[in-house]
Design a protein around this motif. Structure first.
Motif, short mmCIF file in Angstrom:
data_model
loop_
_atom_site.label_atom_id
_atom_site.label_comp_id
_atom_site.label_asym_id
_atom_site.label_seq_id
_atom_site.Cartn_x
_atom_site.Cartn_y
_atom_site.Cartn_z
N ASN A 202 0.85 -1.18 0.00
CA ASN A 202 0.00 0.00 0.00
C ASN A 202 0.89 1.24 0.00
N LEU A 203 0.63 2.15 -0.92
CA LEU A 203 1.51 3.31 -1.11
C LEU A 203 1.12 4.52 -0.29
N SER A 204 0.10 4.40 0.54
CA SER A 204 -0.41 5.58 1.24
C SER A 204 0.28 5.83 2.57
N GLY A 205 1.36 5.12 2.85
CA GLY A 205 2.04 5.29 4.12
C GLY A 205 3.37 6.01 3.99
N ARG A 206 4.34 5.59 4.81
CA ARG A 206 5.66 6.20 4.87
C ARG A 206 6.75 5.13 4.77
N ILE A 207 7.89 5.53 4.25
CA ILE A 207 9.04 4.62 4.21
C ILE A 207 10.20 5.29 4.95
N PHE A 208 10.83 4.54 5.85
CA PHE A 208 12.00 4.98 6.59
C PHE A 208 13.21 4.17 6.12
N ILE A 209 14.40 4.77 6.18
CA ILE A 209 15.62 4.03 5.90
C ILE A 209 16.65 4.31 6.99
N ILE A 210 17.52 3.32 7.26
CA ILE A 210 18.66 3.45 8.17
C ILE A 210 18.23 4.12 9.48
N THR A 211 17.27 3.49 10.16
CA THR A 211 16.61 4.10 11.31
C THR A 211 16.69 3.21 12.54
N ARG A 212 16.97 3.81 13.68
CA ARG A 212 16.96 3.06 14.94
C ARG A 212 15.54 2.63 15.27
N VAL A 213 15.41 1.46 15.86
CA VAL A 213 14.10 0.96 16.23
C VAL A 213 13.53 1.75 17.40
N ASP A 214 14.39 2.16 18.34
CA ASP A 214 13.86 2.73 19.58
C ASP A 214 13.55 4.22 19.51
N ASN A 215 14.16 4.97 18.57
CA ASN A 215 13.90 6.42 18.57
C ASN A 215 13.80 7.04 17.18
N VAL A 216 13.72 6.23 16.13
CA VAL A 216 13.55 6.65 14.74
C VAL A 216 14.57 7.67 14.26
N LEU A 217 15.73 7.74 14.89
CA LEU A 217 16.80 8.61 14.42
C LEU A 217 17.73 7.82 13.50
N PRO A 218 18.46 8.51 12.62
CA PRO A 218 19.38 7.80 11.73
C PRO A 218 20.42 7.00 12.49
N VAL A 219 20.83 5.90 11.90
CA VAL A 219 21.80 5.00 12.51
C VAL A 219 23.22 5.52 12.24
N ASP A 220 24.10 5.33 13.20
CA ASP A 220 25.49 5.78 13.06
C ASP A 220 26.31 4.68 12.37
N ILE A 221 26.14 4.60 11.05
CA ILE A 221 26.91 3.64 10.26
C ILE A 221 27.56 4.36 9.09
N GLU A 222 28.50 3.71 8.44
CA GLU A 222 29.09 4.23 7.22
C GLU A 222 28.41 3.54 6.04
N LEU A 223 27.60 4.28 5.32
CA LEU A 223 26.76 3.72 4.26
C LEU A 223 27.33 4.04 2.89
N GLN A 224 27.50 3.01 2.07
CA GLN A 224 27.97 3.19 0.69
C GLN A 224 26.85 3.10 -0.33
N GLU A 225 25.86 2.27 -0.09
CA GLU A 225 24.74 2.17 -1.03
C GLU A 225 23.56 1.51 -0.34
N ILE A 226 22.35 1.86 -0.82
CA ILE A 226 21.13 1.19 -0.38
C ILE A 226 20.16 1.20 -1.56
N LEU A 227 19.85 0.01 -2.05
CA LEU A 227 19.07 -0.15 -3.27
C LEU A 227 17.89 -1.08 -3.04
N MET A 228 16.81 -0.85 -3.76
CA MET A 228 15.71 -1.81 -3.87
C MET A 228 15.52 -2.04 -5.36
N LEU A 229 15.91 -3.24 -5.83
CA LEU A 229 15.88 -3.58 -7.24
C LEU A 229 14.71 -4.52 -7.52
N CYS A 230 14.07 -4.30 -8.65
CA CYS A 230 12.81 -5.00 -8.93
C CYS A 230 13.02 -6.36 -9.56
#
Length: 289
Positions: A202-230
């Motif tokens: 369902n497209l009527s919601g929200r999408i989060f990426i690289i997020t802590r479970v407990d406080n929805v803040l960005p995670v302290d990681i070193e990110l090179q790529e994040i893809l969703m391929l069909c």
């Protein structure tokens, strides 16, 4: 009490912006995935020739590139929650089968944290698709919404997954098929689990990426790529050619050639003199009375 407060803040963020529609992928006339531009090494990374379709989530979230590490830039995640309306990220929907690819390195303070690589909510705040990394349990979890609006949770806790938490760069790949989910680490299959039938996104919601479970803040990681391929096969066919320590030869497609009519052993067989067939049935003689 603290956990409930954080969860209330999380739900407030999810529901703070009005939703535009309740349309699902299967209700759309056109839900084809767009072509995607990837790094050059990706085009030699697969064991087959293929055009890529899908979504570069770093590009969709307008992440800025920062320090270059191992010949690849790292994305700046900032300090604000990384979320967008799902419809803006997947304008025409997401294919039912897909791959999630993320290359990152955990920092020391993240080794035991629990966080979302990707989290897709519907308008009610219920999770539709989630990929979770749990440092305390050294596991990876995939959560989806079933066709009866039930939650489908699959936990991957293979010993080979522990390398993901050694503070080195690793590529985490997840193949999501219609009836199975497979987890890959550095292009090696870790585990595959059969799944129940999933509901359409369902497209009527929200999408989060690289997020802590407990406080929805960005995670302290070193990110090179994040893809969703069909295509669910991408995670399976990937050879990690985009990794600095891996060198892959270009894939060469050979055109089939016609085989000679008579060659070698077959020619010699045909040149032998013909032999009369023999009776191989050794039947006992009949006694006539």
């Amino acid at each position: 009490m603290i956990y409930l407060l954080r969860w209330s803040v999380f739900l407030w963020i999810v529901n703070s912006v009005p939703f535009t529609s309740g349309m699902t992928v299967t209700e759309r006339i056109d839900h084809a995935c767009p072509s995607i531009k990837l790094e050059e090494k990706w085009y030699t990374s697969l064991s087959i020739h293929k055009e890529f379709t899908g979504f570069d989530l770093a590009e969709k979230f307008l992440l800025r590139k920062g320090t270059v590490t191992e010949n690849r830039p790292l994305f700046r995640l900032g300090s604000k929650p990384l979320y967008k309306p799902t419809e803006l990220v997947f304008p025409n929907g997401l294919s039912h089968e897909f791959s999630i690819i993320a290359t990152f390195r955990l920092r020391k303070n993240m080794k035991r944290d629990r966080w979302f690589v990707v989290q897709v909510f519907d308008k009610n705040g219920d999770s539709q698709v989630s990929l979770i990394v749990d440092g305390a349990k050294k596991s990876v979890e995939f959560l989806a919404q079933g066709i009866l609006n039930n939650s489908l949770l699959y936990v991957f806790k293979n010993r080979d997954l522990q390398a993901l938490f050694d503070r080195q760069f690793h590529k985490l790949g997840v193949s999501v098929e219609s009836n199975a989910v497979s987890v890959y680490l550095d292009c090696k299959l870790i585990e595959r689990q059969v799944t129940a039938e999933r509901a359409g996104l369902n497209l009527s919601g929200r999408i989060f990426i690289i997020t802590r479970v407990d406080n929805v803040l960005p995670v302290d990681i070193e990110l090179q790529e994040i893809l969703m391929l069909c295509d669910a096969r991408i995670a399976e066919l990937d050879r990690c050619c985009d990794s600095p320590e891996v060198t892959c030869e270009p894939i060469v497609t050979h055109k089939p050639t016609a085989a000679p009519l008579i060659t070698g052993y077959f020619h010699r067989m045909l040149s032998l003199p013909a032999q009369q067939p023999t009776d191989r049935c050794h039947c006992p003689a009949l006694k006539v009375k």
